[in-house]
Design an enzyme around this catalytic site. Structure first.
Site, mmCIF file in Angstrom:
data_model
loop_
_atom_site.group_PDB
_atom_site.id
_atom_site.type_symbol
_atom_site.label_atom_id
_atom_site.label_comp_id
_atom_site.label_asym_id
_atom_site.label_seq_id
_atom_site.Cartn_x
_atom_site.Cartn_y
_atom_site.Cartn_z
ATOM 1 C CG PHE A 128 34.394 68.690 -84.564
ATOM 2 C CD1 PHE A 128 33.487 69.509 -83.908
ATOM 3 C CD2 PHE A 128 35.443 69.267 -85.254
ATOM 4 C CE1 PHE A 128 33.643 70.893 -83.927
ATOM 5 C CE2 PHE A 128 35.598 70.656 -85.276
ATOM 6 C CZ PHE A 128 34.698 71.463 -84.607
ATOM 7 C CG ASP A 199 38.986 64.586 -81.958
ATOM 8 O OD1 ASP A 199 39.378 65.121 -80.897
ATOM 9 O OD2 ASP A 199 38.570 65.254 -82.929
ATOM 10 C CE1 TYR A 224 39.177 75.016 -79.465
ATOM 11 C CE2 TYR A 224 41.366 74.993 -80.449
ATOM 12 C CZ TYR A 224 40.010 74.793 -80.562
ATOM 13 O OH TYR A 224 39.483 74.374 -81.746
ATOM 14 C CE LYS A 225 36.961 71.450 -78.524
ATOM 15 N NZ LYS A 225 35.887 72.429 -78.778
ATOM 16 N NE ARG A 372 29.159 72.407 -77.237
ATOM 17 C CZ ARG A 372 30.342 72.417 -77.869
ATOM 18 N NH1 ARG A 372 30.713 71.390 -78.614
ATOM 19 N NH2 ARG A 372 31.140 73.458 -77.786
#
Lengths: 413, 413
Positions: A128, A199, A224-225, A372
């Site tokens: 990422f 991560d 927040y995921k 995705r």
């Protein structure tokens, strides 16, 4: 597609789903299929009420006294401990604080302080972006002492040469959803004398994680995921207890051993608190805690089982579209290496994701050509998988992506 | 004390106060006198409703699309521009982001990147602790390249030797409330070849600030004091337009020129956006914006005039208590060097602040012996000054501080 047959099967799956009751704990508009919970998780219904209480009661009435009375000052540690239960960490090994990016900086520099005879921060080239950017920032500031190196994803273990101080790797890849073997890679890194920063942004709340079982050193991740903590929620940082003597570079007052003694010199807290920096973001933490509490109610093994079953069903449903319209599965079929998302490549990927919104499906696009589909077992149903494929077929059958309105805007987060 | 005379005068002052209508825009319990708005500002009544909208509407309904549709992704810049109107900054010179501590790190390292032939970060020894701690963290990470130096408050200008890269100074001192001459000190630093980072935590919304008028380089500050942004609100960072080529060390994806292009290499944004790092904390930013919007409705010259008048009245009312009970004025009588607070030293300061709570007065204690009375002109009345002195006299007359319950706890934030 054989609608009737699947509809029957799928109803049975939903009826037998032990996680089904969680769906009504979220605010989700009727008709919408939300497959972007791996970018921004849906809103728990309890969050609004909790925030109203924090704002009107704790802030409005309690004012400054709430730092103690409402336990604001210890919230980062309390919520960190809760996240730790999802990740195989012991109490006192995780703190909820700052952003993922800032925590990457802390973890990298802490690891460097423990390997100061070594010079390389290693990662994979397709990690990422913010992970690699933060490495490059450390390199730029180091005045030549530290080098940020990226290699091809499959070359990671071979690249663990004796100048590598720390390896920064994402457990579940943000585009492909590929899962890394945390224990095996950590072992290889340790054998090479390096530390690892994991991560877990696409892991926490999505797949079972056992940080101490894997002998992990440091980890960071996003609130927040899959944790449903809200837009830009505070992130978290894990440091194994054996690494709590590492030097924090972001040495703010909330990491001090006695923050409210207002001493003139920095003296880091003995425990995980030293990885805090500034004043904790109380509103964001309160929303994060609601999401984490909700996730803790679920059995992670069950979450994983359903996530894989949702993915299997979706892959099955997508097969005719692959054949007819050229979608290419990017995620693994294999359960061991597939995270809680399924990704496809398609040359018109961006336009297709835009067009899907007209059919009330929110998926995600990642450059250059990845669609995705995030799988969030707490609020998705089996029938949503079938229905998504059906709506996607409509988009394809009408070549909706040729319409100019789907070509206008840049994709976001 | 001559109650009647003051009561009359004071009613007239309140009746003539052009800022009086602002008080009802805040949630404040009847009877409470809140003199800690310089630590945590009071709750604007509009905040709860705005957050309910952001949570239920923008997050709950808009979900991921709100990053664009609800302008989440540009909120740091938008709110930064609003704060800039309070601080004499141009649009595009301030971004609302991260914590004050993290922003100190960014500003210090950015300044160092512009003075890389110099080695010293200079500050005053009694600066707010996190400022000095962050300097010490930079030193620790620099591998000997950078040195964090503190000197006595009045020795700052003389200490601007030719090895000083950057001076970090707070404009309004957190304990004494002493105001620094930003223009004069900035000029002296520039003449010595150094840059200055101003900490405006006790300035923004409290006194008129003119960053560009003072030719300031960098500034940082806090959103939860006089800006009423809520507990742990996002902080802000100012970088003069001429310094936008400085190298960000905290090189997160939101500081990238094209964050959503997911490029492999960090390429900082051309403008103030490069001083962002991770994903913006949307809930905290929304609350901060309400506080800033409210402050922007007030005339800062009028805010300053009332703040000084409140302080003058309080000092006058406190004189008999100084004589009778040994309070010692620490803040300046002189308007030019007094911020929006009045501080007294007293050996029983901690216990007195605790005892005052029983009389519904919230003030603040700062070690070792400072009682700090924050003056927030938007929601304090002249009569609150008289009443505070009256209640404080009761505490003193009964020696309430001798009671054991006031000796138990550590002070907070």
């Amino acid at each position: 597609m054989t609608d009737t047959m699947f509809a029957t099967d799928v109803s049975a799956l939903d009826a037998a789903d032990p996680l089904a009751p969680f769906r009504e704990r979220f605010q989700l508009r009727e008709g919408l299929i939300y497959l972007d919970g791996n970018s921004l998780g849906a809103l728990p219904k309890a969050t609004g009420e909790r925030l109203a209480e924090v704002i009107g009661g704790e802030w409005g009435e309690g004012l400054i006294t709430s730092w103690l009375e409402a336990l604001w000052s210890t919230a980062p540690r309390r919520i960190g401990d809760k996240i730790g239960r999802l990740l195989g960490a012991k109490p006192g090994e995780i703190v909820a604080t700052d952003s993922t990016s800032v925590n990457i900086f802390k973890a990298l520099t802490a690891a460097l302080s423990l390997r100061d005879e070594r010079t390389v921060i290693l990662s994979e080239a397709t990690n990422f972006p913010t992970d690699v950017y933060m490495m490059q920032g450390v390199e730029a500031f180091s005045g030549g002492r530290v080098k940020a190196v990226t290699v091809a994803p499959d070359a990671i273990v071979d690249a663990l040469t004796d100048d590598v101080a720390v390896l920064l790797l994402t457990q579940v890849h943000y585009k492909s959803g590929r899962v890394r073997d945390m224990a095996a890679i950590t072992r290889a890194a340790h054998e090479a004398g390096a530390l690892v920063v994991w991560d877990l942004s696409h892991s926490a709340g999505a797949i079972p994680v056992d940080l101490n079982g894997a002998n992990a050193d440091f980890a960071i991740g996003c609130g927040y995921k899959f944790l449903n903590g809200g837009p830009g929620a505070p992130a978290y940082l894990f440091a194994a207890a054996r690494h709590h003597a590492a030097t924090p570079v972001l040495s703010g007052w909330f990491g001090h051993a006695r923050p409210f003694a207002f001493e003139e010199d920095y003296d880091p807290a003995a425990g995980i608190e030293r990885f805090q920096c500034g004043t904790p973001p109380v509103l964001g933490l309160a929303a994060l805690e609601v999401g984490v509490d909700l996730m803790l109610e679920a059995d992670m093994a069950e979450v994983r089982r359903k996530s894989l079953a949702l993915g299997d069903l979706f892959i099955e449903q997508m097969q005719p579209l692959c054949d007819a319209y050229g979608f290419e599965l990017v995620s693994a079929q294999d359960h061991a290496t597939r995270g809680s998302q399924v990704a496809y490549a398609h040359p018109q990927g961006y336009q297709i994701v835009q067009a899907l919104k007209e059919y009330d499906v929110i998926a995600d696009f990642r450059a250059p050509d990845i669609l995705r589909f995030g799988l969030t077992p707490l609020y998705l149903r089996y029938r949503d998988m079938v229905e998504t494929a059906r709506r996607l077929e409509k988009v394809c059958a009408t070549r909706a992506w040729d319409k100019p309105q789907y070509h206008q805007r840049a994709a976001v987060t």
